[in-house]
Design a protein around this motif. Structure first.
Motif, short mmCIF file in Angstrom:
data_model
loop_
_atom_site.label_atom_id
_atom_site.label_comp_id
_atom_site.label_asym_id
_atom_site.label_seq_id
_atom_site.Cartn_x
_atom_site.Cartn_y
_atom_site.Cartn_z
N PHE A 106 8.75 -67.57 -6.89
CA PHE A 106 8.13 -67.23 -8.15
C PHE A 106 8.20 -65.71 -8.36
O PHE A 106 8.08 -64.92 -7.39
N ASP A 107 8.37 -65.31 -9.67
CA ASP A 107 8.28 -63.90 -10.06
C ASP A 107 6.91 -63.71 -10.70
O ASP A 107 6.56 -64.41 -11.67
N ILE A 108 6.12 -62.74 -10.16
CA ILE A 108 4.77 -62.51 -10.63
C ILE A 108 4.70 -61.13 -11.25
O ILE A 108 5.11 -60.14 -10.63
N VAL A 109 4.21 -61.04 -12.48
CA VAL A 109 4.03 -59.77 -13.18
C VAL A 109 2.54 -59.46 -13.15
O VAL A 109 1.72 -60.31 -13.59
N GLN A 110 2.17 -58.26 -12.65
CA GLN A 110 0.78 -57.91 -12.48
C GLN A 110 0.51 -56.50 -12.98
O GLN A 110 1.42 -55.72 -13.21
N LEU A 111 -0.75 -56.21 -13.11
CA LEU A 111 -1.20 -54.86 -13.48
C LEU A 111 -1.54 -54.10 -12.21
O LEU A 111 -1.68 -54.69 -11.13
N PRO A 112 -1.67 -52.75 -12.31
CA PRO A 112 -2.04 -51.98 -11.11
C PRO A 112 -3.37 -52.44 -10.50
O PRO A 112 -3.60 -52.24 -9.30
N THR A 113 -4.21 -53.08 -11.30
CA THR A 113 -5.48 -53.56 -10.77
C THR A 113 -5.33 -54.89 -10.01
O THR A 113 -6.30 -55.37 -9.42
N GLY A 114 -4.13 -55.48 -10.07
CA GLY A 114 -3.91 -56.76 -9.38
C GLY A 114 -4.02 -57.96 -10.27
O GLY A 114 -3.79 -59.10 -9.82
N GLU A 115 -4.44 -57.75 -11.52
CA GLU A 115 -4.56 -58.88 -12.43
C GLU A 115 -3.18 -59.39 -12.81
O GLU A 115 -2.29 -58.61 -13.12
N ILE A 116 -3.01 -60.71 -12.78
CA ILE A 116 -1.72 -61.34 -13.05
C ILE A 116 -1.53 -61.48 -14.55
O ILE A 116 -2.44 -61.99 -15.25
N LEU A 173 6.58 -58.87 -8.59
CA LEU A 173 6.71 -59.30 -7.21
C LEU A 173 7.48 -60.61 -7.18
O LEU A 173 7.32 -61.47 -8.07
N THR A 174 8.33 -60.74 -6.18
CA THR A 174 9.06 -62.00 -5.96
C THR A 174 8.52 -62.59 -4.67
O THR A 174 8.71 -62.00 -3.58
N LEU A 175 7.85 -63.76 -4.78
CA LEU A 175 7.20 -64.36 -3.63
C LEU A 175 7.81 -65.74 -3.34
O LEU A 175 8.18 -66.46 -4.27
N LYS A 176 7.93 -66.00 -2.02
CA LYS A 176 8.47 -67.29 -1.57
C LYS A 176 7.34 -68.09 -0.92
O LYS A 176 6.56 -67.54 -0.15
N PHE A 177 7.34 -69.39 -1.21
CA PHE A 177 6.30 -70.26 -0.66
C PHE A 177 6.94 -71.52 -0.09
O PHE A 177 7.83 -72.10 -0.72
N ARG A 178 6.46 -71.93 1.10
CA ARG A 178 6.84 -73.17 1.76
C ARG A 178 5.55 -73.88 2.21
O ARG A 178 4.62 -73.19 2.66
N ALA A 185 5.64 -55.56 3.66
CA ALA A 185 5.55 -56.91 4.25
C ALA A 185 4.08 -57.33 4.42
O ALA A 185 3.70 -58.50 4.13
N ASP A 186 3.26 -56.38 4.86
CA ASP A 186 1.83 -56.68 5.03
C ASP A 186 1.18 -56.97 3.68
O ASP A 186 0.36 -57.91 3.56
N TYR A 187 1.58 -56.19 2.66
CA TYR A 187 1.06 -56.38 1.29
C TYR A 187 1.46 -57.75 0.77
O TYR A 187 0.63 -58.51 0.22
N VAL A 188 2.74 -58.13 0.99
CA VAL A 188 3.21 -59.43 0.51
C VAL A 188 2.54 -60.56 1.30
O VAL A 188 2.15 -61.61 0.73
N ARG A 189 2.32 -60.35 2.62
CA ARG A 189 1.68 -61.41 3.41
C ARG A 189 0.23 -61.63 2.96
O ARG A 189 -0.25 -62.77 2.89
N ARG A 190 -0.46 -60.54 2.60
CA ARG A 190 -1.83 -60.68 2.15
C ARG A 190 -1.90 -61.46 0.84
O ARG A 190 -2.79 -62.31 0.62
N ILE A 191 -0.90 -61.17 -0.06
CA ILE A 191 -0.87 -61.92 -1.33
C ILE A 191 -0.55 -63.38 -1.06
O ILE A 191 -1.19 -64.30 -1.63
N GLN A 192 0.49 -63.62 -0.22
CA GLN A 192 0.86 -65.01 0.06
C GLN A 192 -0.31 -65.78 0.74
O GLN A 192 -0.54 -66.97 0.47
N SER A 193 -1.00 -65.03 1.60
CA SER A 193 -2.12 -65.69 2.29
C SER A 193 -3.22 -66.11 1.31
O SER A 193 -3.80 -67.21 1.39
#
Length: 308
Positions: free
Chosen positions: A249-259, A300-305, A221-229
């Motif tokens: 949105f579904d986000i596909v990334q590399l272990p380095t964080g690159e999208i 990652l599956t992220l929700k945004f409002r 949850a903390d990891y997802v909140r940091r990404i959403q933030s």
């Protein structure tokens, strides 16, 4: 004819001699057997001494003859008197009974001494035979008693052995039941301890898993909140957004964080908001990495409002 008579006489003589020889041979073969004499002695018999015969009873007394009346003297001749009755004749006197002839005394034979010896020998043999029979009977009785005693002892011995075996069997069964009960109790106790240990271990594992899951969930949850933030910081909201729509949105990334890719799974209903969020996601590359490497997720599956 004169020459035939001597031949005839010779033939007759020969036949006579042959018949005589035949008769003699038959008599010699049929001679009667000679008699065999044997003297047999009987045991001396007890000769009862003959008692002298009782004297014959005295003859009954004979009645005395009636006295003969003396003749009276003749009276003087008188006129013929009537004749007096003649007295009846006297009965003849009875003859005395003849005396019984004395019986001849039995002749007592003198015992033969050989007969006495034979009798004693026969008596001794009879006594010996009776003794042998008595001894044989007593021996047979003793053997029968001994046999019965042996049979009773054998029966009692077999009975005792059977009782001992039965007691041993019951004791073994009781010991086996006790041992089985102890073993069953031991197994049950061990099973209960193992069950308690398993339950405790399970609880510990479950607690650990729950703790790990909670920690992972918090970390995720903390990891997802940091990404959403980071993404929200790059979103340029269009004006006049009604309500608080949600875009996923579904986000596909590399272990380095690159999208690598961004895909809209669910639209918020506002195209301008969806595009603004997508541009912000791409601009946020590389995304923040998790604190623990095992929390990295390629997709990652992220929700945004807009109002979050």
């Amino acid at each position: 004819m004169s020459g035939q008579w001597p031949a005839l006489a010779l033939a007759i003589g020969v036949h006579v001699v042959f018949i005589a020889v035949l008769v003699f041979s038959l008599r010699w073969q049929n001679r009667p057997p000679e008699p065999i004499t044997a003297e047999l002695y009987a045991p001396p018999t007890k000769v009862a001494t003959a008692e002298p015969p009782a004297p014959p009873p005295p003859p009954p007394p004979q009645p005395e003859p009636a006295p003969v009346p003396e003749p009276k003297p003749l009276p003087k001749p008188e006129p013929k008197p009537e004749p007096k009755p003649v007295p009846p004749p006297e009965p003849p006197a009875k003859k005395p009974a003849p005396k019984p002839e004395p019986k001849p005394e039995p002749k007592v034979e003198k015992p033969d001494p050989r007969a006495a010896d034979i009798a004693r020998k026969a008596q001794k043999e009879e006594d010996d035979r009776k003794k042998r029979e008595q001894a044989a009977r007593e021996k047979k009785e003793r053997e029968q008693v001994a046999k019965e005693q042996a049979a009773r002892e054998k029966k009692e011995r077999e009975k005792k052995e059977a009782e001992t075996k039965e007691a041993d069997r019951k004791k073994r069964e009781a010991d086996q039941r006790v041992a089985e009960a102890k073993e069953r109790q031991t197994r049950e106790a061990a099973a209960m301890r193992a069950q308690a240990e398993r339950e405790q271990s399970t609880r510990a594992q479950q607690q650990k898993a729950d703790a790990d899951a909670a920690a992972r969930s918090r970390a995720e949850a903390d990891y997802v909140r940091r990404i959403q933030s980071k993404v929200r910081g790059n979103v340029v909201l269009p004006p006049d957004i009604p309500g608080n729509p949600e875009a996923i949105f579904d986000i596909v990334q590399l272990p380095t964080g690159e999208i690598i890719d961004v895909v809209l799974r669910k639209s918020s209903g506002l195209r301008a908001y969806d595009d603004a969020v997508q541009r912000a996601i791409v601009k946020s590359s590389p995304l923040p990495r998790p604190d623990r490497p095992e929390l990295f997720q390629r997709t990652l599956t992220l929700k945004f409002r807009p109002n979050d």
